[in-house]
Scaffold this active site. Structure first.
Site, PDB file in Angstrom:
ATOM      1  N   ARG A 111      80.387 -18.756  65.050  1.00 17.25           N
ATOM      2  CA  ARG A 111      80.614 -18.657  66.487  1.00 17.25           C
ATOM      3  C   ARG A 111      80.897 -17.163  66.881  1.00 17.25           C
ATOM      4  O   ARG A 111      81.896 -16.609  66.006  1.00 17.25           O
ATOM      5  CB  ARG A 111      81.536 -19.567  67.122  1.00 17.25           C
ATOM      6  CG  ARG A 111      81.743 -19.477  68.476  1.00 17.25           C
ATOM      7  CD  ARG A 111      82.256 -20.695  69.045  1.00 17.25           C
ATOM      8  NE  ARG A 111      83.682 -21.273  68.391  1.00 17.25           N
ATOM      9  CZ  ARG A 111      84.108 -22.216  68.901  1.00 17.25           C
ATOM     10  NH1 ARG A 111      83.576 -23.048  69.666  1.00 17.25           N
ATOM     11  NH2 ARG A 111      85.399 -22.732  68.218  1.00 17.25           N
ATOM     12  N   ARG A 151      86.840 -15.534  66.685  1.00 16.67           N
ATOM     13  CA  ARG A 151      88.364 -15.924  67.192  1.00 16.67           C
ATOM     14  C   ARG A 151      89.119 -15.997  65.769  1.00 16.67           C
ATOM     15  O   ARG A 151      88.626 -16.213  64.665  1.00 16.67           O
ATOM     16  CB  ARG A 151      88.124 -17.303  67.962  1.00 16.67           C
ATOM     17  CG  ARG A 151      87.910 -17.368  69.295  1.00 16.67           C
ATOM     18  CD  ARG A 151      87.593 -18.771  69.853  1.00 16.67           C
ATOM     19  NE  ARG A 151      88.619 -19.651  69.321  1.00 16.67           N
ATOM     20  CZ  ARG A 151      88.297 -20.871  69.854  1.00 16.67           C
ATOM     21  NH1 ARG A 151      87.644 -21.280  70.825  1.00 16.67           N
ATOM     22  NH2 ARG A 151      89.244 -21.832  69.551  1.00 16.67           N
ATOM     23  N   ARG A 203      91.728 -27.855  62.260  1.00 22.63           N
ATOM     24  CA  ARG A 203      91.659 -28.152  63.462  1.00 22.63           C
ATOM     25  C   ARG A 203      90.904 -29.472  63.527  1.00 22.63           C
ATOM     26  O   ARG A 203      90.864 -30.341  64.417  1.00 22.63           O
ATOM     27  CB  ARG A 203      90.790 -27.161  64.228  1.00 22.63           C
ATOM     28  CG  ARG A 203      91.690 -26.002  64.662  1.00 22.63           C
ATOM     29  CD  ARG A 203      90.944 -24.593  64.805  1.00 22.63           C
ATOM     30  NE  ARG A 203      90.200 -24.691  66.149  1.00 22.63           N
ATOM     31  CZ  ARG A 203      89.094 -23.985  66.254  1.00 22.63           C
ATOM     32  NH1 ARG A 203      88.578 -23.037  65.356  1.00 22.63           N
ATOM     33  NH2 ARG A 203      88.326 -24.056  67.369  1.00 22.63           N
TER      34      ARG A 203
END
Ligand code: AMP
Length: 216
Positions: free
Chosen positions: A125, A158, A169
């Site tokens: 991403r 990120r 996560r």
């Protein structure tokens, strides 16, 4: 107009942020992403941001009082009057109960996705520094490398989209956030959607659901 207060939830990498952005465009309600609010606080270096940063970097949840404060400040703004789409909040039962004290929710969209796909989705991403648009190096690459198609801002990965943090996560999601599916199912406002196709196919499913649920 009826209100349109929606929660979109799913594991990290399920595409909830991407779908939330479609809904914003279609229905003109704001997206409230606690992740975005936190990243903004980290970027501007507020006290709250500094406290949040260490949790975010390891892929654990930021303490409830911090996130709830940010949410409270955002949700009372005028643009949220007719509705909003919550993306990344609530993440646990305490937050869900707190939200219930603040406002009623009309619909919870839960995106189901095969865990095997998530790591690749997240580590590939790329996010625009300027407008937060989301790309993927393999599945939805920008036309120009590391440049946003929409605003020409530069794209970045990120800090918490690295493999080790992603695993943390996912664990947090499994143990702490997933029980919310049952919580909202019991309240009769949950809709499950499988994310097994392209971003566009998912968008079709979400649109169809919203048309049925929010017809005048
Ligand atoms: P996200 O952009 O939703 O994937 O969130 C990125 C990170 O911000 C998460 O891994 C958490 O550390 C933190 N975060 C975002 N939303 C919340 C929340 N509702 N409660 C606690 N931490 C959150």
């Amino acid at each position: 107009m009826n209100t349109m207060k929606i929660i979109i939830q799913g594991a990290p990498g399920s595409g909830k942020g991407t779908q939330a952005k479609f809904i914003v465009k279609q229905y003109n309600i704001p997206q409230i992403s606690t992740g975005d609010l936190l990243r903004e606080a980290v970027k501007t270096g507020t006290e709250l941001g500094l406290k949040a940063q260490k949790h975010m970097n390891t892929g654990t949840l930021v303490p409830d009082d911090i996130v709830i404060k940010l949410l409270n400040e955002r949700i009372i703004q005028k643009d949220c009057q007719n509705g909003f789409i919550l993306d990344g909040f609530p993440r646990n039962l305490v937050q869900a109960q707190e939200l219930k004290n603040i406002t009623d929710i009309d619909l919870v969209i839960n995106i189901n996705v095969d865990y095997g796909l998530l790591i690749e989705r997240i580590t590939g991403r790329r996010t625009c520094k300027n407008c937060s648009s989301i790309f993927h190096i393999k599945y939805s690459p920008p036309k120009e490398v590391d440049r946003c198609d929409k605003c020409s801002g530069s794209l970045y990965q990120r800090d918490d989209d690295t493999e080790e943090t992603v695993r943390n996560r996912l664990n947090t999601y499994e143990n702490v956030t997933k029980p919310l599916i049952d919580y909202y199912k019991k309240q009769g406002i949950l809709e499950n959607l499988d994310s097994d196709g392209s971003i566009d196919e998912m968008h079709q499913k979400v649109s169809k659901l919203l048309v049925t649920r929010f017809k005048e």
